[in-house]
Design an enzyme around this catalytic site. Sequence first.
Site, PDB file in Angstrom:
ATOM      1  N   SER A 128       0.834  -1.206   0.000  1.00  0.00           N
ATOM      2  CA  SER A 128       0.000   0.000   0.000  1.00  0.00           C
ATOM      3  C   SER A 128       0.866   1.253   0.000  1.00  0.00           C
ATOM      4  CB  SER A 128      -0.848  -0.032   1.279  1.00  0.00           C
ATOM      5  OG  SER A 128      -1.449   1.213   1.512  1.00  0.00           O
ATOM      6  N   TYR A 152      -1.799  -0.888  10.970  1.00  0.00           N
ATOM      7  CA  TYR A 152      -2.070  -1.491   9.655  1.00  0.00           C
ATOM      8  C   TYR A 152      -0.879  -1.254   8.715  1.00  0.00           C
ATOM      9  CZ  TYR A 152      -3.622  -1.688   4.818  1.00  0.00           C
ATOM     10  OH  TYR A 152      -3.686  -1.947   3.471  1.00  0.00           O
ATOM     11  N   LYS A 156       2.138  -3.793   6.798  1.00  0.00           N
ATOM     12  CA  LYS A 156       2.570  -3.816   5.384  1.00  0.00           C
ATOM     13  C   LYS A 156       4.088  -3.647   5.291  1.00  0.00           C
ATOM     14  CE  LYS A 156      -1.454  -4.303   3.371  1.00  0.00           C
ATOM     15  NZ  LYS A 156      -1.810  -5.642   2.866  1.00  0.00           N
TER      16      LYS A 156
HETATM   17  P1  NAD Z   1     -11.017  -6.742   1.217  1.00  0.00           P
HETATM   18  O1  NAD Z   1     -11.239  -6.728   2.679  1.00  0.00           O
HETATM   19  O2  NAD Z   1     -12.186  -6.542   0.328  1.00  0.00           O
HETATM   20  O3  NAD Z   1     -10.287  -8.103   0.783  1.00  0.00           O
HETATM   21  C1  NAD Z   1      -9.466  -8.843   1.663  1.00  0.00           C
HETATM   22  C2  NAD Z   1     -10.005 -10.259   1.674  1.00  0.00           C
HETATM   23  O4  NAD Z   1      -9.181 -11.063   2.494  1.00  0.00           O
HETATM   24  C3  NAD Z   1     -11.432 -10.342   2.236  1.00  0.00           C
HETATM   25  O5  NAD Z   1     -12.210 -11.109   1.362  1.00  0.00           O
HETATM   26  C4  NAD Z   1     -11.256 -11.046   3.570  1.00  0.00           C
HETATM   27  O6  NAD Z   1     -12.375 -11.830   3.890  1.00  0.00           O
HETATM   28  C5  NAD Z   1     -10.006 -11.864   3.325  1.00  0.00           C
HETATM   29  N1  NAD Z   1      -9.186 -12.162   4.517  1.00  0.00           N
HETATM   30  C6  NAD Z   1      -8.706 -11.293   5.438  1.00  0.00           C
HETATM   31  N2  NAD Z   1      -7.914 -11.942   6.312  1.00  0.00           N
HETATM   32  C7  NAD Z   1      -7.892 -13.244   5.930  1.00  0.00           C
HETATM   33  C8  NAD Z   1      -7.235 -14.405   6.420  1.00  0.00           C
HETATM   34  N3  NAD Z   1      -6.432 -14.361   7.503  1.00  0.00           N
HETATM   35  N4  NAD Z   1      -7.448 -15.581   5.781  1.00  0.00           N
HETATM   36  C9  NAD Z   1      -8.249 -15.646   4.686  1.00  0.00           C
HETATM   37  N5  NAD Z   1      -8.890 -14.575   4.177  1.00  0.00           N
HETATM   38  C10 NAD Z   1      -8.699 -13.394   4.791  1.00  0.00           C
HETATM   39  O7  NAD Z   1      -9.881  -5.668   0.903  1.00  0.00           O
HETATM   40  P2  NAD Z   1      -9.333  -5.162  -0.490  1.00  0.00           P
HETATM   41  O8  NAD Z   1      -9.624  -3.711  -0.574  1.00  0.00           O
HETATM   42  O9  NAD Z   1      -9.721  -6.051  -1.582  1.00  0.00           O
HETATM   43  O10 NAD Z   1      -7.767  -5.280  -0.189  1.00  0.00           O
HETATM   44  C11 NAD Z   1      -7.022  -6.405  -0.599  1.00  0.00           C
HETATM   45  C12 NAD Z   1      -5.594  -6.214  -0.127  1.00  0.00           C
HETATM   46  O11 NAD Z   1      -5.083  -4.993  -0.657  1.00  0.00           O
HETATM   47  C13 NAD Z   1      -5.443  -6.112   1.393  1.00  0.00           C
HETATM   48  O12 NAD Z   1      -4.261  -6.781   1.768  1.00  0.00           O
HETATM   49  C14 NAD Z   1      -5.301  -4.624   1.623  1.00  0.00           C
HETATM   50  O13 NAD Z   1      -4.549  -4.345   2.791  1.00  0.00           O
HETATM   51  C15 NAD Z   1      -4.563  -4.183   0.379  1.00  0.00           C
HETATM   52  N6  NAD Z   1      -4.784  -2.775   0.030  1.00  0.00           N
HETATM   53  C16 NAD Z   1      -6.050  -2.298  -0.104  1.00  0.00           C
HETATM   54  C17 NAD Z   1      -6.247  -0.951  -0.401  1.00  0.00           C
HETATM   55  C18 NAD Z   1      -7.637  -0.370  -0.508  1.00  0.00           C
HETATM   56  O14 NAD Z   1      -7.782   0.847  -0.358  1.00  0.00           O
HETATM   57  N7  NAD Z   1      -8.667  -1.161  -0.760  1.00  0.00           N
HETATM   58  C19 NAD Z   1      -5.145  -0.116  -0.597  1.00  0.00           C
HETATM   59  C20 NAD Z   1      -3.870  -0.650  -0.474  1.00  0.00           C
HETATM   60  C21 NAD Z   1      -3.690  -1.984  -0.147  1.00  0.00           C
HETATM   61  C1  WQD Z   2      -9.310   9.776   0.806  1.00  0.00           C
HETATM   62  C2  WQD Z   2      -9.548  11.259   1.068  1.00  0.00           C
HETATM   63  C3  WQD Z   2      -9.887  11.770   3.394  1.00  0.00           C
HETATM   64  C4  WQD Z   2     -13.667   9.580   3.781  1.00  0.00           C
HETATM   65  C5  WQD Z   2      -6.768   4.830   3.094  1.00  0.00           C
HETATM   66  C6  WQD Z   2      -5.758   4.111   3.951  1.00  0.00           C
HETATM   67  C7  WQD Z   2      -4.640   3.590   3.089  1.00  0.00           C
HETATM   68  C8  WQD Z   2      -5.173   2.757   1.921  1.00  0.00           C
HETATM   69  C9  WQD Z   2      -6.269   3.458   1.167  1.00  0.00           C
HETATM   70  C10 WQD Z   2      -5.097   0.450   2.449  1.00  0.00           C
HETATM   71  C11 WQD Z   2      -8.809  11.773   2.312  1.00  0.00           C
HETATM   72  C12 WQD Z   2     -11.136  12.064   2.605  1.00  0.00           C
HETATM   73  C13 WQD Z   2     -12.502  10.142   3.314  1.00  0.00           C
HETATM   74  C14 WQD Z   2     -14.746  10.432   4.138  1.00  0.00           C
HETATM   75  C15 WQD Z   2     -13.408  12.334   3.480  1.00  0.00           C
HETATM   76  N1  WQD Z   2      -5.735   1.533   2.362  1.00  0.00           N
HETATM   77  N2  WQD Z   2     -12.387  11.492   3.152  1.00  0.00           N
HETATM   78  N3  WQD Z   2     -14.581  11.785   3.975  1.00  0.00           N
HETATM   79  O1  WQD Z   2      -6.957   7.963   3.614  1.00  0.00           O
HETATM   80  O2  WQD Z   2      -5.942   8.082   1.307  1.00  0.00           O
HETATM   81  O3  WQD Z   2      -6.129   5.914   2.436  1.00  0.00           O
HETATM   82  O4  WQD Z   2      -7.266   3.924   2.089  1.00  0.00           O
HETATM   83  O5  WQD Z   2      -3.918   0.284   2.313  1.00  0.00           O
HETATM   84  O6  WQD Z   2      -3.831   2.845   3.938  1.00  0.00           O
HETATM   85  O7  WQD Z   2      -5.251   5.019   4.912  1.00  0.00           O
HETATM   86  O8  WQD Z   2      -8.178   6.996   1.609  1.00  0.00           O
HETATM   87  O9  WQD Z   2     -10.531   6.961   0.896  1.00  0.00           O
HETATM   88  O10 WQD Z   2      -9.992   7.013   3.377  1.00  0.00           O
HETATM   89  O11 WQD Z   2      -9.582   9.035   1.994  1.00  0.00           O
HETATM   90  O12 WQD Z   2     -13.325  13.554   3.373  1.00  0.00           O
HETATM   91  O13 WQD Z   2     -15.822   9.985   4.611  1.00  0.00           O
HETATM   92  O14 WQD Z   2     -10.942  11.447   1.339  1.00  0.00           O
HETATM   93  O15 WQD Z   2      -9.683  12.727   4.392  1.00  0.00           O
HETATM   94  O16 WQD Z   2      -8.415  13.092   2.027  1.00  0.00           O
HETATM   95  P1  WQD Z   2      -6.759   7.350   2.303  1.00  0.00           P
HETATM   96  P2  WQD Z   2      -9.651   7.428   1.989  1.00  0.00           P
END
Ligand code: NAD
Ligand code: WQD
Length: 356
Positions: A128, A152, A156
């Site tokens: 991330s 979190y 990572k």
């Molecule tokens: P998500 O929660 O929709 O998907 C994660 C999946 O993993 C879920 O289906 C959950 O049930 C499963 N899971 C969690 N822990 C588990 C375990 N121990 N064993 C088996 N299954 C498990 O989230 P997502 O948005 O699809 O994110 C996927 C990956 O990408 C995550 O690792 C997340 O940290 C990373 N990521 C997400 C974002 C974002 O903003 N969505 C940004 C950066 C990184």
């Molecule tokens: C985006 C912008 C908020 C919600 C997070 C995690 C990051 C990654 C992605 C997993 C910011 C603003 C948000 C709301 C708002 N996840 N906002 N009202 O914060 O960039 O990242 O998700 O790895 O680790 O921290 O994404 O979508 O939460 O926010 O004003 O109800 O929207 O302040 O400027 P962010 P976000």
Amino acid sequence: MVMKRRALVTGGAGYIGSHTVVELVHAGFEVVVVDNLCNSSREAVYRVEDITKTSIPFYEADVRDQEVLDEIFETYHIDSVIHFAGLKAVGESVENPLRYYRSNLDSTMTLLERMAAYDVKTLVFSSSATVYGDPQHLPITENAPLSATNPYGRTKLMIEQMLEDTVRSGGDWNITSLRYFNPIGAHKSGRIGEDPHDIPNNLLPYIAQVAVGLRERLHVYGSDYETPDGTGVRDYIHVVDLAKAHVAALKRAPHPGEYKVYNLGTSHGTSVLEMLKAFEKACGRSLPYKIVGRRPGDIATCYADPTLAHLELGWKAVHDIAEACADAWRWQSRNPEGYATSEPMHADVEILAANA
Ligand code: NAD
Ligand code: WQD
């Protein structure tokens, strides 16, 4: 005869995982999914099977369950793994850090151990942009200093370190960490998308729930940042672009002994208010919002330099914000209750959206 490649996808029922499974199947991969459904629904994988017209073996299990991983590796000839499974709510990780360390670190260690036992050495990991903390320079390149501001993010960082150490230990591992910026949007079919189980933490799903009438108004967290309109700026990337990057990472000719890291973003920053406007255009009406105080831990601006992924993976984001909002709206309006919504129900949804 050309042998199909088979990938194990952990967390394949989740938001990014389900979209990636679709792209893997389209690219000719066979896929096996393991997911404990702690933040997703079995329905997502049924719909992926329907979209791809393919049967996808599904194991409802925790990645920490060594016996299940052994069963998968013994049953299928797996040649690579994409590891999405993990807990991802920043606020929850601050309240319950041990749950995050236990779950995210243990699952990765168990996975690596079982991969080693079955001589599967190719792994793509979901990292991330959070690993850059509050960036000093923009756009962010992969060699920018790393830091994390919450448990979190620290999981990572620790996992990335664990992966690099594993590659350095020898044994021909080939591991790629993909650092996602802000994934948004949904599959064009409107049948799979982001389905938060609780109040959405992220901006786009929150706006989508306001648009469909599930929430009253968006709270904009701060309008006094040093950005053009005072609201936070992020690099929003369409989830299908993101999904395709995983296929590109697996398709890249194997480079045993290499640990690689790539930013997955668009290089463009979009503010909260610009995103709200884009979604209003997509759903065809204005959406109520209120400016409130900053959210603790938020940064002003974050966007990627994705050049390395373009040069080495031949990958580049092609969908813009307007398209992502249109796709997210198609998903949300057809599935106002997410996967709990039974299909087909397009007519009902139009009424619900009109009354919202
Ligand atoms: P998500 O929660 O929709 O998907 C994660 C999946 O993993 C879920 O289906 C959950 O049930 C499963 N899971 C969690 N822990 C588990 C375990 N121990 N064993 C088996 N299954 C498990 O989230 P997502 O948005 O699809 O994110 C996927 C990956 O990408 C995550 O690792 C997340 O940290 C990373 N990521 C997400 C974002 C974002 O903003 N969505 C940004 C950066 C990184
Ligand atoms: C985006 C912008 C908020 C919600 C997070 C995690 C990051 C990654 C992605 C997993 C910011 C603003 C948000 C709301 C708002 N996840 N906002 N009202 O914060 O960039 O990242 O998700 O790895 O680790 O921290 O994404 O979508 O939460 O926010 O004003 O109800 O929207 O302040 O400027 P962010 P976000």
